[in-house]
Scaffold this motif. Structure first.
Motif, short mmCIF file in Angstrom:
data_model
loop_
_atom_site.label_atom_id
_atom_site.label_comp_id
_atom_site.label_asym_id
_atom_site.label_seq_id
_atom_site.Cartn_x
_atom_site.Cartn_y
_atom_site.Cartn_z
N PHE A 22 -21.79 77.00 -5.49
CA PHE A 22 -20.71 76.23 -4.90
C PHE A 22 -19.95 75.45 -5.97
O PHE A 22 -18.72 75.30 -5.88
CB PHE A 22 -21.26 75.28 -3.83
N GLY A 35 -13.83 76.46 -1.44
CA GLY A 35 -15.04 75.75 -1.06
C GLY A 35 -15.12 75.56 0.44
O GLY A 35 -16.20 75.64 1.04
N PHE A 38 -16.31 78.70 1.98
CA PHE A 38 -17.76 78.79 1.73
C PHE A 38 -18.53 77.96 2.76
O PHE A 38 -19.47 78.44 3.39
CB PHE A 38 -18.03 78.30 0.31
N ILE A 39 -18.10 76.71 2.95
CA ILE A 39 -18.81 75.80 3.85
C ILE A 39 -18.73 76.27 5.30
O ILE A 39 -19.72 76.23 6.04
CB ILE A 39 -18.26 74.38 3.71
N TRP A 42 -21.07 79.09 5.72
CA TRP A 42 -22.43 78.54 5.61
C TRP A 42 -22.85 77.90 6.93
O TRP A 42 -23.94 78.18 7.46
CB TRP A 42 -22.43 77.53 4.46
N ALA A 119 -21.22 82.72 0.45
CA ALA A 119 -22.03 81.78 1.24
C ALA A 119 -23.16 82.51 1.94
O ALA A 119 -24.28 81.97 2.06
CB ALA A 119 -21.14 81.06 2.26
N SER A 157 -26.39 71.19 4.90
CA SER A 157 -25.08 71.40 4.27
C SER A 157 -24.59 70.15 3.54
O SER A 157 -23.47 70.16 3.01
CB SER A 157 -24.06 71.79 5.35
N LEU A 160 -23.25 70.37 -0.12
CA LEU A 160 -21.98 71.09 -0.21
C LEU A 160 -20.85 70.24 0.34
O LEU A 160 -19.76 70.19 -0.25
CB LEU A 160 -22.08 72.40 0.56
N GLU A 164 -17.57 68.94 -1.69
CA GLU A 164 -16.24 69.32 -1.20
C GLU A 164 -15.36 68.08 -1.01
O GLU A 164 -14.19 68.07 -1.43
CB GLU A 164 -16.40 70.07 0.13
#
Length: 214
Positions: A22, A35, A38-39, A42, A119, A157, A160, A164
């Motif tokens: 990440f 990002g 990605f989150i 995820w 992710a 999470s 992350l 972010e």
């Protein structure tokens, strides 16, 4: 259930592999948006797995000593044993020369869609499976179970989400600090991974054996 989810979520949040990936995603051009992709992927993975488990259980925990309850404990025991074995194998390989790969460097040039796929690739699936086996005990008739499940997703999470938000509101400072974090992870990634996986593996093994034999 709550304590297990807290421990599993915390270990996932501190797992150096997705954290390193990440950090590299955030370092890419338009890294904040990548990002975010990605989150979202995820989180969607966690929500999807939890929803699948709850659909199978009907939102009701299995009766103690029943076949489903025993199967869930056996699954957690097997996952825990696998984690302990993985931690020991990784520990033995620490310091051994490895061939370098351009994979991590290519992350810096990925697209948002690729970040979403990454992710999935970097999900710690063994820990996620342990979380799924724990969610079997969720009782949706109580608001506390909803809070525990939501807290689990957010805790897993949290690292992350923190990075972010940091990169969004303080990009210059974040760039410097995340670069230092990346450097530290590259030098200590295996040691951190062994410690986290071994801790969680031993916890799962010990508690599963206790519950199976009690």
């Amino acid at each position: 259930m709550v304590l297990d989810l807290v421990l599993i979520g915390l270990v996932i949040a501190l797992d150096p592999l997705p954290v390193t990936g990440f950090v590299l995603v955030l370092s890419a051009r338009n890294g904040v948006w990548k990002g975010l992709a990605f989150i979202l992927t995820w989180l969607a993975t966690f929500v999807g797995i939890i929803a699948a488990v709850l659909i199978m259980t009907g939102g009701q925990p299995p009766a103690p000593k029943s076949a489903p309850s025993t199967a869930a404990l056996a699954a957690k025991l097997a996952i825990g044993v696998g984690m302990v074995c993985y931690a020991e194998r990784t520990r033995r390989n620490i310091g051994k020369q490895r061939k370098s790969s351009g994979f991590m460097s290519r992350i810096e040039r990925i697209t948002a869609w690729s970040a979403a796929g990454l992710a999935l690739l970097l999900q710690p699936w063994g820990m996620v499976a342990a979380g799924a086996a724990t969610v079997v005990d969720a009782d949706l008739e109580h608001a506390a179970s909803y809070a525990a499940l939501m807290g689990y997703c957010l805790l897993a999470s949290s690292s992350l989400l923190t990075m972010e938000l940091y990169a969004t509101f303080a990009p210059r400072s974040a760039h410097v600090r995340l670069a230092k974090l990346r450097t530290w992870l590259e030098g200590h990634q295996e040691q951190a991974l062994v410690s986290l996986v071994l801790f969680l593996g031993l916890w799962l093994v010990g508690k599963s054996i206790y519950q199976l034999t009690a």
